[in-house]
Design a protein around this motif. Structure first.
Motif, PDB file in Angstrom:
ATOM      1  N   PHE A  76       1.049  -1.257  -0.322  1.00  0.00           N
ATOM      2  CA  PHE A  76       0.220  -0.110  -0.334  1.00  0.00           C
ATOM      3  C   PHE A  76       0.339   1.408   0.586  1.00  0.00           C
ATOM      4  CE2 PHE A  76      -3.625   1.965   0.248  1.00  0.00           C
ATOM      5  CZ  PHE A  76      -3.470   3.433   1.876  1.00  0.00           C
ATOM      6  N   ASP A  77       2.023   1.576   0.862  1.00  0.00           N
ATOM      7  CA  ASP A  77       2.763   2.808   0.888  1.00  0.00           C
ATOM      8  C   ASP A  77       3.984   2.463   2.258  1.00  0.00           C
ATOM      9  OD1 ASP A  77       2.237   3.313   2.896  1.00  0.00           O
ATOM     10  OD2 ASP A  77       0.879   4.447   3.328  1.00  0.00           O
ATOM     11  N   THR A  98      -2.714  -1.592  -7.552  1.00  0.00           N
ATOM     12  CA  THR A  98      -2.763  -2.755  -6.627  1.00  0.00           C
ATOM     13  C   THR A  98      -2.360  -4.008  -7.409  1.00  0.00           C
ATOM     14  OG1 THR A  98      -4.510  -1.265  -5.391  1.00  0.00           O
ATOM     15  CG2 THR A  98      -3.905  -4.162  -5.274  1.00  0.00           C
ATOM     16  N   THR A 115       6.643   9.035   1.760  1.00  0.00           N
ATOM     17  CA  THR A 115       6.432   8.099   1.482  1.00  0.00           C
ATOM     18  C   THR A 115       6.039   8.280   0.214  1.00  0.00           C
ATOM     19  OG1 THR A 115       5.497   9.268   3.415  1.00  0.00           O
ATOM     20  CG2 THR A 115       3.964   7.218   2.278  1.00  0.00           C
ATOM     21  N   ASP A 116       6.779   6.117  -0.686  1.00  0.00           N
ATOM     22  CA  ASP A 116       6.248   5.795  -1.427  1.00  0.00           C
ATOM     23  C   ASP A 116       4.181   5.494  -1.702  1.00  0.00           C
ATOM     24  OD1 ASP A 116       7.853   6.413  -2.951  1.00  0.00           O
ATOM     25  OD2 ASP A 116       8.714   4.531  -2.786  1.00  0.00           O
ATOM     26  N   SER A 117       3.616   5.837  -3.220  1.00  0.00           N
ATOM     27  CA  SER A 117       2.164   5.321  -2.614  1.00  0.00           C
ATOM     28  C   SER A 117       1.852   4.644  -3.885  1.00  0.00           C
ATOM     29  CB  SER A 117       0.961   6.231  -2.197  1.00  0.00           C
ATOM     30  OG  SER A 117       0.955   7.091  -1.017  1.00  0.00           O
ATOM     31  N   PHE A 118       0.828   4.037  -3.832  1.00  0.00           N
ATOM     32  CA  PHE A 118       1.078   3.285  -5.113  1.00  0.00           C
ATOM     33  C   PHE A 118      -0.468   3.351  -6.027  1.00  0.00           C
ATOM     34  CE2 PHE A 118       3.465   1.332  -2.188  1.00  0.00           C
ATOM     35  CZ  PHE A 118       4.714   0.907  -2.705  1.00  0.00           C
ATOM     36  N   TYR A 123      -1.215  -0.763   8.744  1.00  0.00           N
ATOM     37  CA  TYR A 123      -1.198   0.212   7.677  1.00  0.00           C
ATOM     38  C   TYR A 123      -0.498  -0.927   6.966  1.00  0.00           C
ATOM     39  CZ  TYR A 123      -3.032   3.504  10.829  1.00  0.00           C
ATOM     40  OH  TYR A 123      -3.898   4.207  11.881  1.00  0.00           O
ATOM     41  N   ALA A 124      -0.213  -0.125   5.634  1.00  0.00           N
ATOM     42  CA  ALA A 124       0.473  -0.568   4.525  1.00  0.00           C
ATOM     43  C   ALA A 124       1.062  -1.523   3.768  1.00  0.00           C
ATOM     44  CB  ALA A 124       2.088  -0.213   5.542  1.00  0.00           C
ATOM     45  N   SER A 165       3.530  -1.212  -8.872  1.00  0.00           N
ATOM     46  CA  SER A 165       3.567   0.066  -9.337  1.00  0.00           C
ATOM     47  C   SER A 165       5.449   0.718  -9.209  1.00  0.00           C
ATOM     48  CB  SER A 165       3.006   1.242  -8.351  1.00  0.00           C
ATOM     49  OG  SER A 165       3.033   2.519  -9.214  1.00  0.00           O
ATOM     50  N   THR A 192       7.594   4.059   3.608  1.00  0.00           N
ATOM     51  CA  THR A 192       8.454   5.978   4.316  1.00  0.00           C
ATOM     52  C   THR A 192       9.974   5.820   3.728  1.00  0.00           C
ATOM     53  OG1 THR A 192       5.703   6.063   5.381  1.00  0.00           O
ATOM     54  CG2 THR A 192       7.963   7.181   6.095  1.00  0.00           C
TER      55      THR A 192
END
Length: 202
Positions: free
Chosen positions: A93-94, A148, A142-145, A192-193, A124, A96
């Motif tokens: 999901f992400d 999915t 933070t890498d966010s994708f 999370y994540a 991603s 940091t």
């Protein structure tokens, strides 16, 4: 003259485990790459197997007068051996990252990371971000994708994390810069994540 700076660079991966997937854990990891040759990496898994700390001695990229051309790039690939119920799927999901860079005016540092499960496409990316000097400070990113990609049902395969560090002084050849990855923290928590879902019924 640029003084080499020490960087403490941490990347935290927080895994979300529903009640039925709380047996998820980190079994171990392997590594390969110019930034993490044999004998330069140490790893410690916490007693509850929910956290992995990897310490690097040579994960550094630099550019400037006197630096070899090949020194402007370093990479390391970690293969994190996860264990969880194969009746579930997991997706990143992400993630940091925190660190430090020392860049003279006009020098650019770039961080690029790819995430994928063995046998699966990239989650991603690669995800890329950069800094341009003058810059001498800590940083956080933070890498966010956007896409999915779920792990394969019926099997549990390693999560691969390939990180590249680049430094270029192409626009300012007389100037120098360095970025160093000293530690990477991979943590498994009930937060999370990573996302989990049940595999569909056959």
């Amino acid at each position: 003259m640029l003084l080499r700076s020490t960087l403490v660079f941490s990347s935290a991966f927080l895994f979300a485990f529903p009640a039925l997937a709380q047996n998820a854990r980190i079994e171990g990891f392997t590594h390969a790459g110019s930034g993490c040759p044999v004998g330069t990496v140490a790893g410690v898994i916490s007693p509850d197997q929910k956290a992995l700390t990897v310490i690097f001695d040579q994960f550094e990229a630099q550019a400037g007068p006197g630096a070899a051309r090949s020194a402007n790039r370093a990479f390391c690939q970690l293969a994190v051996d996860l264990r969880f119920d194969p009746g579930w799927q997991v997706a990143l999901f992400d993630a940091t990252y925190r660190g430090f860079a020392d860049l003279e005016s006009g020098v650019q540092a770039m961080h690029e990371t790819s995430y994928y499960f063995s046998g699966s496409p990239l989650t991603s990316g690669p995800l890329t971000w950069s800094m341009v000097g003058p810059f001498t400070d800590n940083f956080s990113r933070t890498d966010s994708f956007a896409t999915t990609v779920w792990s394969e049902c019926g099997t549990v395969r390693p999560l691969n994390i390939k990180t590249n560090l680049y430094v270029t002084n192409r626009l300012a050849p007389a100037r120098a810069g360095v970025v160093t990855n000293d530690t990477t923290d991979v943590q498994v928590r009930i937060e999370y994540a990573l996302m989990y879902r049940r595999c569909p019924s056959p």
